[in-house]
Enzyme design. Structure first.
Site, PDB file in Angstrom:
ATOM      1  N   SER A 151       0.769  -1.242  -0.303  1.00 24.92           N
ATOM      2  CA  SER A 151       0.096  -0.052  -0.003  1.00 24.92           C
ATOM      3  C   SER A 151       0.840   1.321  -0.057  1.00 24.92           C
ATOM      4  O   SER A 151       1.681   1.340  -0.743  1.00 24.92           O
ATOM      5  CB  SER A 151      -1.212  -0.034   1.199  1.00 24.92           C
ATOM      6  OG  SER A 151      -1.927   0.905   1.249  1.00 24.92           O
ATOM      7  N   ASP A 313      -5.751   2.240  -4.134  1.00 29.31           N
ATOM      8  CA  ASP A 313      -6.921   1.783  -3.464  1.00 29.31           C
ATOM      9  C   ASP A 313      -7.185   3.020  -2.330  1.00 29.31           C
ATOM     10  O   ASP A 313      -8.293   2.845  -1.847  1.00 29.31           O
ATOM     11  CB  ASP A 313      -6.984   0.746  -2.812  1.00 29.31           C
ATOM     12  CG  ASP A 313      -5.838   0.677  -1.347  1.00 29.31           C
ATOM     13  OD1 ASP A 313      -5.054   1.484  -1.175  1.00 29.31           O
ATOM     14  OD2 ASP A 313      -6.000  -0.400  -0.860  1.00 29.31           O
ATOM     15  N   ARG A 314      -6.437   3.972  -2.530  1.00 32.71           N
ATOM     16  CA  ARG A 314      -6.798   5.070  -1.688  1.00 32.71           C
ATOM     17  C   ARG A 314      -6.624   6.320  -2.272  1.00 32.71           C
ATOM     18  O   ARG A 314      -6.008   6.531  -3.159  1.00 32.71           O
ATOM     19  CB  ARG A 314      -5.776   5.263  -0.116  1.00 32.71           C
ATOM     20  CG  ARG A 314      -5.661   4.066   0.574  1.00 32.71           C
ATOM     21  CD  ARG A 314      -4.952   4.384   2.006  1.00 32.71           C
ATOM     22  NE  ARG A 314      -4.744   3.175   2.624  1.00 32.71           N
ATOM     23  CZ  ARG A 314      -4.231   3.238   3.995  1.00 32.71           C
ATOM     24  NH1 ARG A 314      -4.180   4.159   4.457  1.00 32.71           N
ATOM     25  NH2 ARG A 314      -4.146   2.000   4.445  1.00 32.71           N
TER      26      ARG A 314
END
Length: 556
Positions: A151, A313-314
């Site tokens: 991430s 994803d953010r």
């Protein structure tokens, strides 16, 4: 005492802050984890297994063991469709992908790799899994997926995420099974791990290529009203932060004829272009005002600008009116907009939030008379509701969200930074003002909350005590001058353990939970009275938690 801000936060770091990519990859292959050391074993947190090759916590052995464990899990659960495999731009993702392929091919798993060796965002993997499985069941072959990403973590880190056939982050039950099986392989020096050479794996009949990017770009038009963005020709700025979606943005702009500028398309596993984050480390966190200094400095050049983290994803939203929006502000605006501008969503579609997200979402649920589904931290708790279209929007305080297509059907069951970012462009075009202005309007209607998160030091033992706290261990009756109304150790939506504590009054709340990666615990607090009241809440919260932890230690 809260962790202090590094003096170089928000500024370009010295050469010494950059990783040596060759040495990091060498460590990935050369260092062998010692399974007798807890920190070197496989451990799945809220978003998979993460670690660094330098610390012997993310090395070749870990990836081989986890991948074989997933192959075993697939066999036990009749998951015999293709496995969609993606990776981000971290230095360790590529060697980890090669290691995973050696095991997957040896186990004769049909693998779908990105065409043209393209990097693959997490939401593209989720979309591919859901689309393949739409009309299938275990008898006709279900697909699943792996994303090699830590991430937004620093460049020295690597990560491994597993998405089962529901397309979202694996449940705790699944990750615990994989974790146990993988550690058993580590304990036996990888005995039983099937493996072939990397070259043979890439040439195997079971290895295929799939155009994740084209499929995602084609389908995003069913989620976002691209026509209004195109017709208004608003100026959009995007910084992919050197992440997996770096080439997706130009493709989206071309496909839908958007006035979109990618301000940085550099891919550098050192991430040398990133300003240092709050602690002096490089971190691709689009919700951090320190990491986002580059795009914040360009806010006047665009009507709306946004960024995504390394696996996309953010999201991070930079509006001309206020600059970088705090995640809770944008989540609130997104909910208010979506539930006003998605006429094909049914009246029963609910709203998902985590226990550490703003209480303004509670007020929005009442405004739209929607069911509120409040769960512990972790997007895995939202997967079932998104898949069944029972939840229209699900969001986390850490700037992760996903929502349904415009027709009310499922889009992704994992966080999607791309669609969340493009929604900011849609609302700017549709409403004639940016999300920062829309949030100010919303506070006039529902009140203005003041929110902050701090980190406080804690030992491993203290973190374990915090996770096990219950209401009976809290001895106070008031918080911030108000009577305590609720003390929660389990989330109201699904009764799952918070892994900490949440205390609620009429005008404020705080939650405390241990960090999964650092020797700290996190305190989240919000006040609807003002900034001074918020600071009072934070001060009292830390005293309450420290006293409760100390009391728990005395009982042992």
């Amino acid at each position: 005492m809260p962790v202090s801000i590094h003096p170089m936060a928000g500024k370009s770091g010295p050469i010494s802050s950059l990783i040596n990519v060759a040495k990091l990859i060498t460590a990935y292959f050369a260092l062998k984890p010692d399974p007798s050391i807890l920190e070197q074993r496989v451990k799945f947190g809220t978003s998979g297994h993460r670690g660094s090759a330098y610390d012997s916590s993310f090395n070749e052995a870990h990836v081989l063991a986890i991948t074989q464990a997933i192959c075993d899990f697939r066999n036990l659960n009749d998951i015999n469709g293709p496995l969609f495999l993606g990776m981000d731009t971290h230095a360790l993702s590529e060697p980890a992908c090669a290691s995973a392929m050696e095991v997957l091919a040896a186990n004769r798993v049909e693998v779908m790799l990105a065409s043209n060796d393209e990097y693959t965002p997490t939401p593209a993997i989720s979309l591919a899994i859901l689309s393949y499985n739409k009309h299938r069941d275990r008898h006709t072959g279900l697909a699943d997926g792996i994303v090699l990403t830590p991430s937004h973590n620093p460049p020295r880190d690597g990560g491994f995420k597993y998405n089962p056939p529901n397309g979202g982050p694996a449940s705790q039950q699944i990750t615990e099974w994989i974790e146990i099986a993988a550690n058993q392989y580590l304990d036996t020096d990888l005995a039983g791990v099937r493996r072939i050479t990397s070259s043979k794996a890439m040439q195997a009949k079971t290895t295929h290529h799939y155009n994740f990017m084209d499929f995602y770009v084609d389908e995003i038009g069913s989620v976002i009203n691209m026509h209004v963005i195109r017709d208004e020709q608003i100026r959009i700025g995007v910084d992919p932060l050197g992440g997996a979606g770096v080439h997706y943005w130009a493709a989206i702009a071309d496909r839908y004829r958007l006035n979109l500028t990618v301000v940085n398309d550099v891919i550098d596993p050192r991430f040398a272009f990133m300003p240092l984050d709050w602690d002096g480390k490089i971190r691709m966190d689009p919700s951090s005002k320190y990491a986002m200094q580059g795009l914040i400095g360009m806010q006047d050049k665009f009507d709306i600008a946004f960024a995504c983290d390394t696996d996309h994803d953010r999201h991070g939203i930079v509006s001309k009116s206020v600059g970088l929006m705090p995640p809770n502000h944008y989540l609130s605006v997104a909910i208010d907009y979506l539930y006003s501008h998605r006429p094909h969503w049914t009246s029963t579609v609910g709203i998902g939030k985590t226990v550490v997200s703003t209480k303004m979402i509670d007020s929005l649920a009442k405004k739209f008379t929607r069911r509120l589904y409040e769960v512990p931290v972790g997007f895995k708790w939202f997967v079932e509701g998104l898949q069944s279209s029972e939840l229209g929007f699900c969001g986390e305080e850490s700037a992760g969200a996903s929502f349904l297509r415009m027709d009310g059907s499922v889009w992704t069951t994992d966080k999607d930074g791309i669609s969340s970012a493009l929604l900011a462009a849609e609302m700017t075009a549709k409403m004639g003002c940016d999300p920062g202005v829309l949030y100010r309007n919303l506070t006039s209607e529902l009140g203005e909350p003041f929110f902050e998160r701090i980190d406080a030091p804690a030992t491993r033992s203290q973190k374990q005590k915090l996770m096990a706290l219950s209401a009976k261990q809290i001895s106070v009756n008031n918080l911030g001058g108000d009577k305590i109304e609720q003390i929660l150790s389990h989330a109201p939506g699904n009764d799952a353990a918070i892994g900490g504590i949440k205390i609620v009054t009429a005008n404020a709340w705080f939650a405390a939970r241990p960090s999964g990666t650092e020797e700290t615990y996190k305190i989240y607090a919000e006040s609807f009275i003002g900034e001074a009241h918020l600071q009072q809440i934070l001060h009292e919260a830390q005293a309450i938690v420290d006293t409760a932890i100390a009391s728990a230690e005395e009982e042992i």
